[in-house]
Design a protein around this motif. Structure first.
Motif, mmCIF file in Angstrom:
data_model
loop_
_atom_site.group_PDB
_atom_site.id
_atom_site.type_symbol
_atom_site.label_atom_id
_atom_site.label_comp_id
_atom_site.label_asym_id
_atom_site.label_seq_id
_atom_site.Cartn_x
_atom_site.Cartn_y
_atom_site.Cartn_z
ATOM 1 N N ILE A 228 0.846 -1.206 0.000
ATOM 2 C CA ILE A 228 0.000 0.000 0.000
ATOM 3 C C ILE A 228 0.876 1.248 0.000
ATOM 4 C CG2 ILE A 228 -1.671 1.340 1.335
ATOM 5 C CD1 ILE A 228 -2.849 -1.325 2.303
ATOM 6 N N GLY A 229 1.927 1.228 0.843
ATOM 7 C CA GLY A 229 2.820 2.378 0.926
ATOM 8 C C GLY A 229 3.488 2.681 -0.397
ATOM 9 N N VAL A 230 4.031 1.653 -1.046
ATOM 10 C CA VAL A 230 4.686 1.847 -2.339
ATOM 11 C C VAL A 230 3.672 2.307 -3.380
ATOM 12 C CG1 VAL A 230 5.854 0.662 -4.240
ATOM 13 C CG2 VAL A 230 6.566 0.236 -1.888
ATOM 14 N N GLY A 231 2.454 1.737 -3.330
ATOM 15 C CA GLY A 231 1.400 2.153 -4.259
ATOM 16 C C GLY A 231 1.058 3.626 -4.106
ATOM 17 N N LEU A 232 0.955 4.089 -2.869
ATOM 18 C CA LEU A 232 0.661 5.504 -2.612
ATOM 19 C C LEU A 232 1.802 6.407 -3.078
ATOM 20 C CD1 LEU A 232 -0.996 5.300 0.939
ATOM 21 C CD2 LEU A 232 -2.118 5.850 -1.224
ATOM 22 N N VAL A 233 3.032 5.934 -2.874
ATOM 23 C CA VAL A 233 4.194 6.713 -3.334
ATOM 24 C C VAL A 233 4.172 6.840 -4.858
ATOM 25 C CG1 VAL A 233 6.713 6.656 -3.582
ATOM 26 C CG2 VAL A 233 5.676 6.192 -1.361
ATOM 27 N N MET A 234 3.866 5.740 -5.549
ATOM 28 C CA MET A 234 3.790 5.768 -7.015
ATOM 29 C C MET A 234 2.692 6.720 -7.480
ATOM 30 S SD MET A 234 4.324 1.656 -7.565
ATOM 31 C CE MET A 234 3.921 1.647 -9.303
ATOM 32 N N LEU A 235 1.542 6.664 -6.809
ATOM 33 C CA LEU A 235 0.433 7.560 -7.157
ATOM 34 C C LEU A 235 0.822 9.015 -6.922
ATOM 35 C CD1 LEU A 235 -2.554 7.773 -8.033
ATOM 36 C CD2 LEU A 235 -3.181 7.603 -5.610
ATOM 37 N N PHE A 236 1.510 9.260 -5.803
ATOM 38 C CA PHE A 236 1.958 10.619 -5.477
ATOM 39 C C PHE A 236 2.906 11.141 -6.556
ATOM 40 C CE2 PHE A 236 5.182 13.417 -3.674
ATOM 41 C CZ PHE A 236 4.414 14.372 -3.023
ATOM 42 N N MET A 237 3.855 10.313 -6.980
ATOM 43 C CA MET A 237 4.829 10.733 -7.989
ATOM 44 C C MET A 237 4.145 11.065 -9.315
ATOM 45 S SD MET A 237 7.841 10.824 -6.633
ATOM 46 C CE MET A 237 8.940 10.821 -8.053
ATOM 47 N N ILE A 238 3.156 10.256 -9.697
ATOM 48 C CA ILE A 238 2.451 10.503 -10.960
ATOM 49 C C ILE A 238 1.643 11.790 -10.873
ATOM 50 C CG2 ILE A 238 0.654 9.637 -12.506
ATOM 51 C CD1 ILE A 238 1.603 6.781 -11.746
ATOM 52 N N CYS A 239 0.964 12.017 -9.740
ATOM 53 C CA CYS A 239 0.129 13.207 -9.582
ATOM 54 C C CYS A 239 0.950 14.495 -9.540
ATOM 55 C CB CYS A 239 -0.703 13.103 -8.302
ATOM 56 S SG CYS A 239 -1.985 11.841 -8.358
ATOM 57 N N VAL A 240 2.134 14.423 -8.960
ATOM 58 C CA VAL A 240 2.958 15.630 -8.793
ATOM 59 C C VAL A 240 3.859 15.876 -10.001
ATOM 60 C CG1 VAL A 240 4.785 16.694 -7.403
ATOM 61 C CG2 VAL A 240 2.907 15.485 -6.286
ATOM 62 N N TYR A 241 4.400 14.789 -10.599
ATOM 63 C CA TYR A 241 5.400 14.964 -11.657
ATOM 64 C C TYR A 241 4.944 14.466 -13.029
ATOM 65 C CZ TYR A 241 8.487 16.063 -7.795
ATOM 66 O OH TYR A 241 9.041 16.648 -6.691
ATOM 67 N N TYR A 242 3.658 14.052 -13.148
ATOM 68 C CA TYR A 242 3.074 13.698 -14.426
ATOM 69 C C TYR A 242 3.836 12.563 -15.127
ATOM 70 C CZ TYR A 242 1.234 18.348 -13.334
ATOM 71 O OH TYR A 242 0.695 19.419 -12.687
ATOM 72 N N LEU A 243 4.254 12.780 -16.363
ATOM 73 C CA LEU A 243 4.908 11.713 -17.128
ATOM 74 C C LEU A 243 6.221 11.255 -16.474
ATOM 75 C CD1 LEU A 243 4.838 9.916 -19.636
ATOM 76 C CD2 LEU A 243 6.038 11.728 -20.889
ATOM 77 N N PRO A 244 7.088 12.173 -16.033
ATOM 78 C CA PRO A 244 8.285 11.707 -15.313
ATOM 79 C C PRO A 244 7.928 10.881 -14.075
ATOM 80 C CG PRO A 244 8.572 13.992 -15.974
ATOM 81 C CD PRO A 244 7.146 13.638 -16.266
ATOM 82 N N GLY A 245 6.843 11.244 -13.399
ATOM 83 C CA GLY A 245 6.403 10.486 -12.231
ATOM 84 C C GLY A 245 6.036 9.062 -12.589
ATOM 85 N N LEU A 246 5.449 8.887 -13.804
ATOM 86 C CA LEU A 246 5.123 7.537 -14.272
ATOM 87 C C LEU A 246 6.393 6.713 -14.472
ATOM 88 C CD1 LEU A 246 3.114 5.429 -15.372
ATOM 89 C CD2 LEU A 246 3.334 6.528 -17.622
#
Length: 740
Positions: free
Chosen positions: A243-261
């Motif tokens: 769950i923690g890693v999933g939330l971190v991944m979601l956070f990165m995508i929401c904040v940094y868009y394509l680089p976050g992906l």
């Protein structure tokens, strides 16, 4: 082949590699060794042949057995039970007989000459390790011997008298080796060469170590014990981690868009590689080891945050996406390398100088750092370029960041310094209160202080969850609410081992009665022995030495890398600040201080130094600007303001992972994650509000001293000039008519 095809192929290749690593990692996950706390292992109890050994002999024996047991696992625990028993817990093992056969029966070790005269005994040997050398392309196997001070003198005399003759090493009346003495050997160290292979060297070295004990031991009992945390702890930890890693991944995508992906994909690959390397290096994974993984995940995300923030800044300056990606990676490289290399140096020192828990932590941390560098600098970069070449070059997909508003952190230090100082002083006050009420500075756990081990054979098979719900409360009631209760099961039986603080005679009677009343257990099926702490004084000393050496090494690296000792001094003080703040909470809230305490402090050290270096790297960059170099306050304020987003985001992503472990984990997991959360917050505070201002103050003080010295030199020159002028004027007044 056009760029779009190249980009698509690069993305597909990385996705395929990520899937492959994850499949292999998950498939082999069952082969990852788990520690006693997660999976149980073999527990062996030895008893001394001599009825009343001295405390010094027992302490020395415990330490030497610890060295021996660590050849099976760095997480092995060795502790004293009663006056003349020693218990060895080896995690991950399932066959007690096989361990006993390999471990051997600790007995008598002697070094004899050809006439059978005893020249040295096991008491004279400090350590023996197997090794390998390469001479002109030929591998040679050796055993390195280290003797005590007294043993060194005896060995020097023995070798001097037996040059050209064999020296027989006899263990329990069996000759295990008879190397020929080449020359007189002094200094307390020697090497045995001429061995056929590494296995032979390991076997003989191991036998010497186990025989070099101050007392002779006999096996009393051996059991296979279950996990001390239980299956629930493992499942909830895995769920919390996911769950923690999933939330971190979601956070990165929401904040940094394509680089976050791309960072999210890189994080998935990181997890797959981590599992593979844990298997490859046969790492025994325990709670502290999980801490090392958490920290390295935080650092993996941190590297991406630094890069992506730089890319946003470049786009905000009006540069194209392609140029921004290149500039982002180029400008972020020094901060990423410095932060990771500094932490890697600490991990190496901790592994080489530490023992037990410290080694396990250092191993997982080092593996994680290497993987995080690979995924951040190569995987996400390749993915980002792949997407860019595929035509995803709209700046909106990458985000934009305008110049950060400069906040006056230098002025704020007048508040930050007193706040931090007050918290640290409060910690020392709490320690004093604890000393008066508890008798110790902290609430030491069983691993540190020892206690009592109670064996109960129940009439039915009880799970650890049943024990935690039904039996543990009785122990807590008897011990006055003390929360330090550790339970484990003996596999294949109804026997349960429960460790608590030391029980008095009256408390034992009360406990036996309550167990009999509640579970119908005969009192003759309940036994209690006092045990020493699993973390010996020598292990504590090893951890402290490793910590100090690690700090010194990091200080030297930062000094050399930044070419300014003021950066090194400020970073180390910020690091010490974070440790002391965490210790304040340990003392004030009376959190249990055990083996996980060491791992917690080490995690905070690694996290803190990395965050501080990111700020210092930006200060160094700003110093290259002549306009900012003239105004040090502006230079520091700009640097902290420019990296503030990174500091917040990295702290948040790491905090999320640890928070999930706290919310979903069992009580023992919470005891570990709560201090980590304090350390994360403290690390963010110090990197933003303490480290930079400290460097500023150090620089001003150094500049002030330099200016003061110049002023003194100027005043001295002026005084000297005035004195000369006065002398000339005086000479003119008394002119005696002399000529040249």
């Amino acid at each position: 082949m056009n760029n779009k095809v190249k980009g698509a192929l690069a993305v597909l290749l990385i996705l395929a590699l990520t899937a492959g690593f994850c499949i292999l990692g998950v498939h082999g996950a069952k082969d990852i060794k788990l520690g006693l706390d997660l999976n149980g292992g073999v527990s062996i109890t030895y008893q001394t042949v001599e009825e009343n050994p001295t405390a010094e002999e027992m302490s020395d024996t415990v330490y030497k057995l610890q060295l021996k047991a660590q050849s099976y696992s760095t997480e092995s625990a060795v502790y004293q039970e009663g006056n003349n028993r020693i218990n060895i817990d080896i995690p991950g093992a399932t066959d007690a007989n096989a361990i006993l056969e390999e471990l051997g029966k600790p007995g008598t070790l002697q070094f004899c000459d050809s006439n059978g005269e005893v020249l040295l005994t096991g008491n004279d040997v400090k350590n023996a390790t197997a090794g390998m050398t390469d001479e002109n392309g030929t591998k040679k196997y050796i055993i390195e011997l280290t003797f005590t001070d007294e043993g060194a003198k005896k060995f020097e005399s023995a070798t001097e008298a037996n040059v050209g003759k064999p020296l027989y090493i006899i263990y329990n009346d069996n000759v295990i080796s008879y190397p020929t003495v080449q020359e007189k050997i002094s200094g307390g160290q020697a090497s045995i060469t001429g061995l056929t292979d590494y296995d032979e060297a390991t076997r003989i070295a191991s036998t010497i170590r186990i025989g070099a004990l101050p007392v002779e031991l006999t096996e009393l009992r051996s059991n296979v014990i279950g996990a001390t945390l239980g299956q629930e702890a493992i499942s909830t930890s895995l769920k919390a981690g996911a769950i923690g890693v999933g939330l971190v991944m979601l956070f990165m995508i929401c904040v940094y868009y394509l680089p976050g992906l791309t960072a999210a994909i890189g994080l998935v690959m990181y997890i797959g590689l981590e599992m593979l390397l844990l298997q490859a290096f046969e790492v025994t994974l325990t709670l502290p080891g999980i801490a090392g993984i958490i920290l390295s995940i935080g650092m993996a995300v941190d590297a991406n945050v630094i890069i992506f923030t730089r890319i946003k800044e470049e786009i905000g300056l009006g540069n194209s996406v392609g140029k921004s990606i290149k500039a982002g990676y180029s400008k972020a490289l020094s901060a990423i390398l410095d932060g990771n290399i500094t932490t890697l140096i600490a991990a190496a020192v901790l592994y080489l100088r530490g023992s037990g828990t410290v080694k396990g932590f250092a191993t997982t941390l080092a593996i994680g750092i290497v993987i995080s560098l690979i995924t951040a600098l190569y995987v996400t970069r390749a993915l980002l370029w792949g997407f860019y070449q595929m035509g995803l070059d709209n700046p909106k997909l990458y985000g934009s960041k305008k110049k950060a508003k400069t906040i006056d952190f230098i002025k704020f230090r007048k508040i930050a310094y007193p706040v931090s100082l007050a918290i640290i002083v409060a910690g020392f006050i709490f320690m004093g209160i604890n000393k008066a009420s508890l008798g110790n500075l902290f609430n030491y756990d069983l691993d540190f202080s020892g206690g009592s081990s109670t064996n109960i054979t129940f009439n039915e098979n009880m799970t650890l969850e049943d024990i935690d719900a039904k039996v543990a409360p009785i122990f807590k009631e008897v011990t006055g609410g003390n929360a330090s209760v550790q339970a484990s099961k003996v596999a294949g039986t109804n026997e349960v081992i429960i460790k608590t603080r030391t029980l008095s005679t009256e408390e034992r009677k009360d406990l036996y009665q309550k167990i009999a009343d509640n579970f119908g257990v005969d009192e003759d099926k309940i036994t209690t022995e006092n045990i020493s702490g699993a973390v010996s004084n020598q292990m504590k000393a090893d951890a402290v030495y490793a910590f100090i050496i690690a700090i010194i090494c990091m200080l030297i690296y930062i000094w050399v890398r930044f070419r300014d000792i003021k950066f090194a001094g400020a970073s180390v003080l910020a690091l010490v600040h974070d440790c002391l703040v965490t210790i304040t909470f340990y003392a004030g809230l009376r959190w249990a201080v055990g083996s996980t305490f060491i791992a917690c402090i080490l995690t905070i050290v690694g996290y803190s130094i990395n965050a501080t270096i990111v700020v210092f790297d930006r200060i160094r960059e700003n110093l290259a600007d002549p306009s900012k170099r003239k105004d040090l306050a502006l230079c520091v304020n700009d640097a902290i303001s420019q990296t503030l987003t990174r500091s917040i985001n990295t702290s948040l992503t790491t905090f999320i992972t640890v928070l999930m472990l706290y919310i979903l984990g069992v009580s023992s997991i919470r005891d570990f994650t709560m201090p980590l959360m304090v350390g994360i917050i403290s690390g963010a505070w110090s990197s933003v509000c303490i480290a930079g201002p400290l460097w500023y103050d150090f620089t001003r003080m150094a500049k002030g001293k330099a200016e003061s010295k110049k002023a003194q030199e100027k005043a001295a020159k002026a005084a000297q000039k005035a004195a000369k002028k006065k002398a000339i004027e005086e000479a003119k007044r008394r002119n005696d008519g002399a000529v040249v």
